[in-house]
Design an enzyme around this catalytic site. Sequence first.
Site, mmCIF file in Angstrom:
data_model
loop_
_atom_site.group_PDB
_atom_site.id
_atom_site.type_symbol
_atom_site.label_atom_id
_atom_site.label_comp_id
_atom_site.label_asym_id
_atom_site.label_seq_id
_atom_site.Cartn_x
_atom_site.Cartn_y
_atom_site.Cartn_z
ATOM 1 N N GLU A 123 38.713 65.036 81.853
ATOM 2 C CA GLU A 123 39.148 63.663 82.123
ATOM 3 C C GLU A 123 39.916 63.115 80.917
ATOM 4 O OE1 GLU A 123 36.733 60.691 84.678
ATOM 5 O OE2 GLU A 123 36.857 59.713 82.704
ATOM 6 N N GLU A 137 35.081 52.525 74.989
ATOM 7 C CA GLU A 137 35.598 53.717 75.640
ATOM 8 C C GLU A 137 37.049 54.035 75.293
ATOM 9 O OE1 GLU A 137 32.097 52.334 78.028
ATOM 10 O OE2 GLU A 137 33.855 51.353 77.152
ATOM 11 N N HIS A 213 28.317 46.236 84.813
ATOM 12 C CA HIS A 213 27.491 46.545 83.651
ATOM 13 C C HIS A 213 28.263 46.680 82.343
ATOM 14 C CE1 HIS A 213 29.118 50.502 84.617
ATOM 15 N NE2 HIS A 213 28.852 50.839 83.369
ATOM 16 N N ARG A 215 30.188 46.422 78.823
ATOM 17 C CA ARG A 215 29.953 45.565 77.652
ATOM 18 C C ARG A 215 30.906 44.374 77.617
ATOM 19 N NH1 ARG A 215 28.987 50.674 75.371
ATOM 20 N NH2 ARG A 215 26.977 50.867 74.289
ATOM 21 N N HIS A 246 22.045 47.942 86.523
ATOM 22 C CA HIS A 246 22.073 48.922 85.440
ATOM 23 C C HIS A 246 20.910 48.669 84.480
ATOM 24 C CE1 HIS A 246 23.626 51.250 82.020
ATOM 25 N NE2 HIS A 246 24.434 51.839 82.878
#
Length: 375
Positions: A123, A137, A213, A215, A246
Amino acid sequence: MGTVKVLTVFGTRAEANKMVPLVLELAKRAESGVLESRVCVTAQHRELLDQSLIPFGVVPDWDLNVMTTGQSMGDVVNRILTGMKPIIDGYKPDILLVHGDTTTTFAAALSAFYAKVAVGHVEAGLRTYDKYRPYPEEMNRKLTTALTDLHFAPTELSRDYLLKENIPDSSIFVTGNTAVDMLAYTASDEYRFQNDVLNGLDFTRRILLMTAHRRENIGLAMENICRAVGRIAADFPDVQLIWPMHPNGAGREESKKYLAHLNNVFLTSAVEIHDMHNLMKRSYLILSDSGGIQEEAPSFNIPVVVLREVTERPEGLAAGTLVLAGVEEETIYAAAARLLTDKEAYACMAAASNPFGDGKASKRIVDAILGWYVC
């Protein structure tokens, strides 16, 4: 070269859900003797990770068990670097595979680099080019790219991003996304849910599935999301809205405040992958800030209202499988309400093809690894 030694490393439920098909494909190829496959989990997410491995019989060869209460990202990186060194030194893999954009992804890739072991990034090439959206991320995957030798890009657009960053074309392989591969193992027409709340849903009604969920959505954005969803549930009493929460606690207080009083809203604990995929398959509409759901839902022809301001999966927007609603109450409400009232708009999104793969990504990844080392 003789047998290729492959070490696959992951640590969260999201990673496991996308790496299990690849681990199973590696195990199948290992039977022929052309490669050797080992698995290490960091257990960055302990309980959720185990939920995703046990049903498929995946037993890690090493488990770093790094999760601690109140852990910071720095803590996780430090424990992974410390734990990975003796594993890499002892096993001496030819290539270490990581997935996506988690803290485990970056730390494991860095561990491999320190040991001068090749890195394969599953990915690869997703980008928003916004340092803090999604956080952390976006930087995890960009830093991992700098450490990677074989880039397994899910789409041509991901490949283009990598090329623009001067990644050699010869090291990029467009494979599709392994998230789509996983559906062949989990989704079925005849299915009984493990979660009793899901078995209590009336699937003759329109089911709205929601997850939130991230951040960057904690705080005011989550409050806006819950207000919008509360209005949707109130204004469309024919629907049933289900929100598996979550474990990180995101949205719990806001959901109680804005949603708990509505009799067509069901708040439940996190569900395992079989339940989630079969719930998606039976839903009418999905509202989510998840990356994986953006890739999976189009295979079920279910439109997704993306609860984020940016997405690293613009292929879904271009294909018409996703609509980007942002995190403001009015824009979320308008996007969902349109799909609940405009049959033509809904049908157009539902008919769009999944741009993220055909369910054969894992095979292409293993073929690429063997081609790189054997041929």
